[in-house]
Enzyme design. Sequence first.
Site, PDB file in Angstrom:
ATOM      1  N   LYS A 231      44.511  37.461  46.548  1.00 13.83           N
ATOM      2  CA  LYS A 231      43.253  37.853  45.923  1.00 13.83           C
ATOM      3  C   LYS A 231      43.507  39.005  44.960  1.00 13.83           C
ATOM      4  O   LYS A 231      44.228  39.958  45.272  1.00 13.83           O
ATOM      5  CB  LYS A 231      42.251  38.287  47.006  1.00 13.83           C
ATOM      6  CG  LYS A 231      41.019  39.045  46.496  1.00 13.83           C
ATOM      7  CD  LYS A 231      40.022  38.130  45.818  1.00 13.83           C
ATOM      8  CE  LYS A 231      38.805  38.939  45.341  1.00 13.83           C
ATOM      9  NZ  LYS A 231      37.795  38.079  44.710  1.00 13.83           N
ATOM     10  N   SER A 232      42.902  38.949  43.764  1.00 10.73           N
ATOM     11  CA  SER A 232      42.993  40.013  42.773  1.00 10.73           C
ATOM     12  C   SER A 232      44.446  40.166  42.324  1.00 10.73           C
ATOM     13  O   SER A 232      45.036  39.211  41.827  1.00 10.73           O
ATOM     14  CB  SER A 232      42.399  41.301  43.339  1.00 10.73           C
ATOM     15  OG  SER A 232      42.234  42.270  42.337  1.00 10.73           O
ATOM     16  N   ALA A 233      45.074  41.343  42.511  1.00 10.23           N
ATOM     17  CA  ALA A 233      46.489  41.432  42.182  1.00 10.23           C
ATOM     18  C   ALA A 233      47.313  40.526  43.085  1.00 10.23           C
ATOM     19  O   ALA A 233      48.405  40.096  42.703  1.00 10.23           O
ATOM     20  CB  ALA A 233      46.972  42.874  42.299  1.00 10.23           C
TER      21      ALA A 233
END
Length: 500
Positions: free
Chosen positions: A187-189
């Site tokens: 998730k995200s980075a």
Amino acid sequence: MRFAAAPIGELRWRAPQPPQDENDKGVQKAMAQPPQCPQALQGAADRNPFLANGTGGHGLHKRQSAGVAPTDTPINEDCLFINVQYPGNTVPSTKLPVLVYIHGGGYILGGANLYDGTFLIEESNQGAILVVMQYRLGLFGFLAGNEVEKNGDLNVGLLDQSFALRWVRAHISKFGGDPEQVTLWGKSAGGGSVLQQVIAENGKTSPQLFRAAIASSPYLPAQYKYDDKIPMTLYKQVVDGVNCTSAHDTLTCLRQTDTKALQTINSNINEAGFYGSFTFVPVVDGKFITRRPTKSMRRGKVNGQTLYVVSNSHEGDMYVNNATTPLSAGSFASQLFPTLKSKQMAEIDSMYKDLGSPLDQENLLVGESLFICPSYFLLEAFKGASYKAEFAVPPAGHLNDIPYGFPSSSEALTPVNFDNPAFIDSFAQSFVSVACYLDPNVKMSSTSITPPWSAYHPNNIEMVFNKTADNQPDIHPASSDIGLLERCKYWQSIGQITGQ
């Protein structure tokens, strides 16, 4: 459990090495969460300090933490550990699918401690293994420049992830997992890391370390060549900040520097970055990451067979400082991508001018350029063997979906904002179904209410996970937003300029 040797001293900024106690075959206790890697917070400045015209400011503002909130978990540079959870109290007798999770945090913060896999294992009907890895962050994981290339390794944070995947391939069978049924999720980075692992080694990683990739809100900032001006400037700032400037060998000096001093400059440099941005991120190293991500994805050379991508409706809002006077869309874009020229700034102004207030435009621009459009770039790379979803439960912000799969994260992030069992089961099971069957259409239980789901093709259907005004689940297929896709094509077309 330790999956690599402590990356300290001479092993700083070198590829991960096997644990030094590798030959110790005795039983070791693995009863506590690992220490987090050294942390930093997102940028807080009014302007990007790396703007080509030199007008960047350094004013700081109070802001919320992006990615993952700091916790009281101990911090230690010796942080290359991996968590494994399996169903029940004994190792399963059959080989189960494995879901490997990479935490987010802008490549500068976060850790494994927030991601307890118990709920996801329950959603799999006790039919999956959950693995969560840690990797070096900030300048410890992503310091670049000529000196690192000459006498070390670039992108060691990404190399840690790949090394952890190789650990899984070698050892997960001891925990009841099937090394041929590995799904990589982040998730995200962490989603951006999945993107990096998908394109790593020109999509020809051998052996293949995962069969499916799941990218939730994949983060794709400017990713410069390791010896470009900005990575080289960052290296000099680190050297100067810890008094290694006069050293004959500056990298050796950095390896001999106290962790605390490095951590101080790590925090200072990151916080001096543009508001909501993250300074130490992956680079194009010419070996593991051979070219810019958008260019790699257009070539369609990928690791993995199947892709599942999830975007949130309002990815960018938390990364925009709403306490300052909004810039025009083009000027704001130049803060995110300081190599933009006036021509692109004018084009971006024109592209976003009718999409709400200046603040609305900034929110949209961040979300699309850094998170949502990279989702579509990945879909294009997989050419049909992929599925797309949108998490739209208001406010549908960047972090709002995490507690639906990891309830353990609620205290540090945001709690579930639609506590409906059928919705939660349906959304969580979409990830588990892909991990177990490479297909979100497979119902893991009768509680799933997700309608039939087509594989994604350009301008095709994606599944929207939302709720109605009277708080009932609203899960339905919908066509991709044509205007959004056109804006994504523009961002893709200027990837050479933005560095994406």
